[in-house]
Design an enzyme around this catalytic site. Structure first.
Site, PDB file in Angstrom:
ATOM      1  N   ASP A  83      13.196 -19.875 -20.365  1.00  0.00           N
ATOM      2  CA  ASP A  83      12.360 -19.093 -19.422  1.00  0.00           C
ATOM      3  C   ASP A  83      11.018 -19.042 -19.552  1.00  0.00           C
ATOM      4  O   ASP A  83      10.471 -18.905 -20.936  1.00  0.00           O
ATOM      5  CB  ASP A  83      12.789 -17.772 -19.394  1.00  0.00           C
ATOM      6  CG  ASP A  83      12.574 -16.893 -17.935  1.00  0.00           C
ATOM      7  OD1 ASP A  83      12.157 -17.667 -16.787  1.00  0.00           O
ATOM      8  OD2 ASP A  83      12.569 -15.564 -18.177  1.00  0.00           O
ATOM      9  N   GLU A 141       6.339 -23.347 -11.503  1.00  0.00           N
ATOM     10  CA  GLU A 141       6.186 -22.403 -10.869  1.00  0.00           C
ATOM     11  C   GLU A 141       5.028 -22.285  -9.866  1.00  0.00           C
ATOM     12  O   GLU A 141       3.949 -22.923 -10.336  1.00  0.00           O
ATOM     13  CB  GLU A 141       5.747 -21.214 -11.803  1.00  0.00           C
ATOM     14  CG  GLU A 141       5.371 -19.983 -11.082  1.00  0.00           C
ATOM     15  CD  GLU A 141       5.643 -18.527 -11.928  1.00  0.00           C
ATOM     16  OE1 GLU A 141       6.389 -18.527 -12.873  1.00  0.00           O
ATOM     17  OE2 GLU A 141       4.484 -17.489 -11.791  1.00  0.00           O
ATOM     18  N   HIS A 185       7.973  -9.288 -12.593  1.00  0.00           N
ATOM     19  CA  HIS A 185       9.123  -9.156 -13.574  1.00  0.00           C
ATOM     20  C   HIS A 185       9.117  -7.564 -14.137  1.00  0.00           C
ATOM     21  O   HIS A 185       8.151  -6.864 -13.993  1.00  0.00           O
ATOM     22  CB  HIS A 185       8.655  -9.870 -14.605  1.00  0.00           C
ATOM     23  CG  HIS A 185       8.659 -11.509 -14.312  1.00  0.00           C
ATOM     24  ND1 HIS A 185       7.890 -12.168 -14.197  1.00  0.00           N
ATOM     25  CD2 HIS A 185       9.747 -12.285 -14.325  1.00  0.00           C
ATOM     26  CE1 HIS A 185       8.096 -13.394 -14.134  1.00  0.00           C
ATOM     27  NE2 HIS A 185       9.384 -13.561 -13.777  1.00  0.00           N
ATOM     28  N   GLY A 186       9.993  -7.305 -14.863  1.00  0.00           N
ATOM     29  CA  GLY A 186       9.959  -5.909 -15.522  1.00  0.00           C
ATOM     30  C   GLY A 186      10.869  -4.938 -14.959  1.00  0.00           C
ATOM     31  O   GLY A 186      11.502  -4.780 -14.011  1.00  0.00           O
ATOM     32  N   GLY A 220      11.970 -12.060 -11.110  1.00  0.00           N
ATOM     33  CA  GLY A 220      11.795 -10.623 -10.797  1.00  0.00           C
ATOM     34  C   GLY A 220      12.881  -9.983 -10.014  1.00  0.00           C
ATOM     35  O   GLY A 220      12.664  -9.410  -8.966  1.00  0.00           O
TER      36      GLY A 220
HETATM   37  P1  13P Z   1      13.767  -9.098 -13.921  1.00  0.00           P
HETATM   38  O1  13P Z   1      12.250  -8.695 -14.613  1.00  0.00           O
HETATM   39  O2  13P Z   1      13.440  -8.400 -12.498  1.00  0.00           O
HETATM   40  O3  13P Z   1      15.033  -8.867 -14.540  1.00  0.00           O
HETATM   41  O4  13P Z   1      13.627 -10.657 -13.739  1.00  0.00           O
HETATM   42  C1  13P Z   1      13.692 -11.547 -14.801  1.00  0.00           C
HETATM   43  C2  13P Z   1      13.101 -12.770 -14.642  1.00  0.00           C
HETATM   44  O5  13P Z   1      12.444 -13.160 -13.653  1.00  0.00           O
HETATM   45  C3  13P Z   1      12.902 -13.623 -15.884  1.00  0.00           C
HETATM   46  O6  13P Z   1      12.120 -14.980 -15.396  1.00  0.00           O
END
Ligand code: 13P
Length: 320
Positions: A83, A141, A185-186, A220
Site C-alpha cells: 500500500d 494514484e 485516510h485514517g 479511505g
Molecule cells: P482507512 O484509513 O479509511 O481505513 O483506509 C485505508 C486505506 O485507504 C489504505 O490505503
C-alpha cells in the site's frame, strides 16, 4: 491456489461485478484475522501493508512472515499488495520479497505537496515497467487522497480529474488506479454525521467510462462505526467522534466501477476494542496470547461483515 496478482483477482471481480476488500494489516495476528475471515466466507481477498508500518522493525522479517502465513490458506485466493509505496526502491523491494501487487504513490512530491502530472507519470511508469517484467501488478494514484493519523495535520485532498485519467493510464499502463473522490485516510474523516452523499461518485462513473480495463480503487473507505469507537472508549480509550464512509456509498461505488476497496481503520478499531476489552476484563493479564486472540476474533467478525457487503463472499470458487 495461494497467491495471485491483483490483475487476476480484480479481472474476475470485474467480470462478475463484485468488489474486493483490500485490508491493511499491521501485524501477523491481524493478517490472520483477514485470512480467517476470507476462509470463513469463501472470499478472495487482498492483504495489504505499508512499508515500515508494523511492530517488527524490519520489512524483510514481517513480509517474509506474511508470505509464510498466506501459505497456510491454500484455498483462499490472495493478492499480497504494497500500500502507498513511496518510491521506486520501496516497490522494487516488495517485488523482490514476493508481493504480487504494488502501489506506487506518485501523487505527492518529496515535500508532501501534490506532485505534477508529469512527475507522477514518470515514477509510475518506471515501476510498471519493472513490475510487469516480473509478473507483478501495479496501482497508481490520481489526485491526492488526504488524511491524518491523529486528526491534526491533514494532507490536502485534490480530486481526480476524469480528463487526466485516460492519459495517465495510457502513459503508465497501471492495472489499478486509486481515485481521489472525497475520502481520506485514517481515524478522523468527516466532522459531522453524513447528511447525504459525501463522495463524488459521479467522478467514479466518469473515470470508469474512460478507463474500462483499469480497476478503480477507493482508498479511505472505513466507516468508523460509532459502536466500535464506544467499545474502545468504554475500555479506556479516548478516540474522538468522527464519521466515515457510509456502507451505501461503498456499495454504490462498487456498482459504478470501483473494484478494490481499501480499509484499515475499521478493523484496527475492532482489533483494538477486543484487546482493550480483554485487558479491562482482567487488569492483571499480561499474556499477549490472551488479549491478542481477543483482538483477532473481534477484527475477524467485522471483516466477515465487510466481505459480505463488498460482494466478495462466496466468490472464491470462481478462482479454482
Ligand atoms: P482507512 O484509513 O479509511 O481505513 O483506509 C485505508 C486505506 O485507504 C489504505 O490505503
Amino acid at each position: 491456489m495461494t497467491l495471485v496478482t491483483n490483475r487476476t483477482l480484480l479481472d474476475v471481480a470485474a467480470g462478475a461485478g463484485f468488489g474486493v476488500g483490500a485490508f491493511n494489516v499491521a501485524d501477523l495476528t491481524m493478517a490472520q484475522a483477514v485470512l480467517d475471515a476470507a476462509r470463513a466466507t469463501d472470499s478472495p481477498v487482498i492483504v495489504e501493508t505499508l512499508a515500515g508500518s508494523h511492530p517488527s522493525g524490519s520489512d524483510t522479517v514481517f513480509w517474509g512472515l506474511l508470505l509464510r502465513l498466506i501459505d497456510e490458506y491454500p484455498e483462499v485466493p490472495v493478492a499480497l499488495h504494497l500500500d502507498h509505496g513511496p518510491t521506486f526502491e520501496t516497490c522494487a523491494r516488495a517485488i523482490s520479497a514476493g508481493f504480487t501487487s504494488v502501489m506506487i504513490d506518485g501523487s505527492l512530491d518529496a515535500a508532501g505537496r501534490p506532485a505534477s502530472f508529469a512527475a507522477n507519470v514518470a515514477v509510475t511508469r518506471e515501476v510498471v515497467a519493472y513490475a510487469h517484467a516480473r509478473g507483478v501488478s501495479v496501482e497508481g494514484e490520481l489526485g491526492t487522497i488526504g488524511g491524518s493519523k491523529d486528526g491534526t495535520a491533514r494532507a490536502e485532498i485534490v480530486l481526480a480529474d476524469p480528463s487526466e485519467a485516460a492519459a495517465f493510464v495510457a502513459a503508465t499502463g497501471v492495472d489499478a488506479l486509486a481515485v481521489a473522490v472525497g475520502t481520506s485516510h485514517g481515524a478522523y474523516k468527516f466532522s459531522a454525521p453524513p447528511d447525504g452523499p459525501m463522495l463524488r461518485l459521479d467522478l467514479v462513473a466518469a473515470i470508469a467510462a474512460v478507463v474500462p480495463a483499469t480497476h478503480l480503487v477507493l482508498h479511505g473507505s472505513s466507516s468508523l462505526p460509532s459502536p466500535l469507537r464506544s467499545r474502545v472508549n468504554a475500555a479506556g480509550g479516548t478516540v474522538p467522534s468522527s464519521w466515515g464512509v457510509a456502507d451505501e456509498e461503498k456499495v454504490r461505488a462498487i456498482e459504478l466501477g470501483v473494484r478494490k476497496i481499501n480499509q484499515g481503520m475499521d478493523h484496527y478499531l475492532a482489533y483494538t476494542a477486543g484487546v482493550r476489552e480483554a485487558l479491562a476484563a482482567d487488569p492483571a493479564c499480561v499474556d499477549p496470547a490472551v488479549y491478542l486472540a481477543a483482538g483477532r476474533e473481534s477484527a475477524q467478525r467485522l471483516l466477515e461483515e465487510r466481505m459480505v457487503l463488498f460482494g466478495q463472499a462466496g466468490r472464491a470458487p470462481l478462482y479454482r
